[in-house]
Design a protein around this motif. Sequence first.
Motif, PDB file in Angstrom:
ATOM      1  N   LEU A 143       5.933 -16.602  -3.562  1.00 50.61           N
ATOM      2  CA  LEU A 143       4.568 -16.262  -3.130  1.00 50.61           C
ATOM      3  C   LEU A 143       3.792 -15.587  -4.258  1.00 50.61           C
ATOM      4  CD1 LEU A 143       5.287 -14.901   0.476  1.00 50.61           C
ATOM      5  CD2 LEU A 143       4.153 -17.042  -0.124  1.00 50.61           C
ATOM      6  N   TRP A 156       0.357 -16.719  -6.187  1.00 45.03           N
ATOM      7  CA  TRP A 156      -0.812 -15.844  -6.293  1.00 45.03           C
ATOM      8  C   TRP A 156      -1.243 -15.717  -7.753  1.00 45.03           C
ATOM      9  CZ3 TRP A 156      -1.543 -11.134  -8.815  1.00 45.03           C
ATOM     10  CH2 TRP A 156      -2.765 -10.516  -8.539  1.00 45.03           C
ATOM     11  N   HIS A 204       1.057 -16.755   5.225  1.00 40.25           N
ATOM     12  CA  HIS A 204       1.801 -17.622   4.312  1.00 40.25           C
ATOM     13  C   HIS A 204       3.273 -17.726   4.652  1.00 40.25           C
ATOM     14  CE1 HIS A 204      -1.805 -16.553   1.886  1.00 40.25           C
ATOM     15  NE2 HIS A 204      -1.719 -17.835   1.601  1.00 40.25           N
ATOM     16  N   ARG A 225      -1.332 -12.954  -0.744  1.00 37.79           N
ATOM     17  CA  ARG A 225      -0.338 -13.640   0.099  1.00 37.79           C
ATOM     18  C   ARG A 225      -0.047 -12.753   1.305  1.00 37.79           C
ATOM     19  NH1 ARG A 225      -0.800 -18.592  -2.168  1.00 37.79           N
ATOM     20  NH2 ARG A 225      -2.731 -17.647  -2.853  1.00 37.79           N
TER      21      ARG A 225
END
Length: 550
Positions: free
Chosen positions: A129, A133, A108, A85
Amino acid sequence: MARPILLAVDDDVNELEAVVEDLRRQYGAAYRVMSATGGQAALDMLAQLKMHQEPLALLMSDQQMPGISGVEFLERAQALYPEARRVLLTAYADTDVAIRAINSMHIHYYLNKPWDPPEEKLYPVLNDLLEDWQAGYPRSFAGLRVIGNRWSLKDHSVRNFLSRNHVPYRWFDLAENEDALKLLEERQLDPGHLPVVLFADGSSLVDAEPATLAERVGLSTQAAQDFYDMVVVGAGPAGLAAAVYGASEGLRTLVIESVAPGGQAGSTSRIENYLGFPSGVTGAELGRRAHAQATRFGAEFLTQRATGLRIDGQYRFVQLGDGREVSSHVVLLASGVHYRQLDIPGAARLRGRGIYYGAALVEAVSCKGEEVFVVGGANSAGQAALHFAKFACKVTMLVRGDGLSATMSKYLIDEIGRTPNVAVESRTQVLEAYGESRLEALKLSGPQGEHRVLATSLFVFIGAAPATGWLPASILRDEKGFILAGPDLRTGGKLPEPWQEPREPFLLESSVPGVFVAGDVRHGSVKRVASAVGEGSIAVQFIHQYLAGF
Ligand SMILES: Cc1cc2nc3c(=O)[nH]c(=O)nc-3n(C[C@H](O)[C@H](O)[C@H](O)COP(=O)(O)OP(=O)(O)OC[C@H]3O[C@@H](n4cnc5c(N)ncnc54)[C@H](O)[C@@H]3O)c2cc1C
């Protein structure tokens, strides 16, 4: 396995220390926090990490740095760690740069400094985030191995099913990987009965298919209760929205889905125009989140295909692929659409053997270094072409019309223009597909006449059709099979025969009372994620009103 890394980059040592401190405090137990005082130092560090195959989850870089700017660093880092990310740290004045970078470099998120208190302004964003991931990171590889043949429809369906349900697996192509045969021989398994799935406990499933695999990988195929308030068929955006609203408002909700939560959106690479996701969201990710949200509110999910619908007084029964039935007061049909098949010689024979319908994200990696053909000129084709461009050496879009402008959103046309390995061939159609056991060539007709091109993969995006053939005749449909509901049921001012109620049908109610419809499968619906979500949510309001009549 080593803890994944979070890397912070800033040339201001004091600010860098503060970032590292915030990261360690919150994430130190699960991640290793590393830092670099400039873009070049960070890139050197990444090259080392990559060489040692260290997992890296997050890159956070300040924008204003001498030499390499934050945006430039994040762009170059993407080549080394595409899945990590990427977050840009900006001063308020750099916000424009950050928004441009979301579009062009696919960062992102951007965070304005300072972010005090981090509990409110930093951690919620990073939690989100990192969760994204982790969902794509095969950390907990469970030892599932699939042995098969890349050019087989059955093997493709199994890989597609596992990927769409986020089940980590390792793929062994019998033709390419000599370990594949060894694995079969060790277990005395017949290579004539592929695909074979090997489980961590030493057991195996021969001639595997999604229906038999579902239970083995922990998906539920049997309803836990005898009766539900609402049974939803289809876990695309419409069905998932209905499940979230229905379950959160106290309805006993069961969702039946044959493939995986996410629907068509689950097979798309990136939805960029859905509200609230400024850097886009993959369909699979949207599906995973909505599934978690609905489950949290108590909705139950079954991995099954709905094969029939039976009405008995005030009760509705949905028949399932394994012969069982589930019963409820209300059924919501949210089964969406599937891709129309290419009607040319060779297409049926080569389906799953080089010709694929939908984005088939699972095939993208297999196309590494190859040339890929995409048929269609709408947004779905554009998104797929951009996704394949990351793996294939060349992507050729075959478009029947004069160009893309009449059928595709401008943001996608711009991005295709910026992607050097995507070519658009306008006024071009596919006439025939050649090959016996796998696709070998295509006959095209274009401005330069008819010609033959070598081809191994053709992805087809030529419009969609509803799969409503399993429904009884009493559920009225238009000539293309889309389900009629609410005011659309009237012809010549009259309601149809099957409707025997003294009241008007609710807005999203079909010709059978208590059977509602939402999303792409409904006649006249707008074929978008947001409208499907909207219809799924609104349907629940009408369902409450219907149930209040009992
Ligand atoms: C490649 C692609 C890209 C797209 N990009 C965008 C975009 O960028 N923005 C946007 O707004 N829209 C986009 N769309 C359109 C968007 O995905 C759809 O409008 C939306 O998914 C419709 O949602 P739905 O819930 O009605 O149906 P679907 O998403 O089609 O979901 C229906 C679900 O029902 C399941 N199902 C079907 N029949 C049965 C059965 N008999 N039993 C059990 N389950 C069943 C299916 O497996 C599927 O999961 C895209 C579509 C595609 C294909």
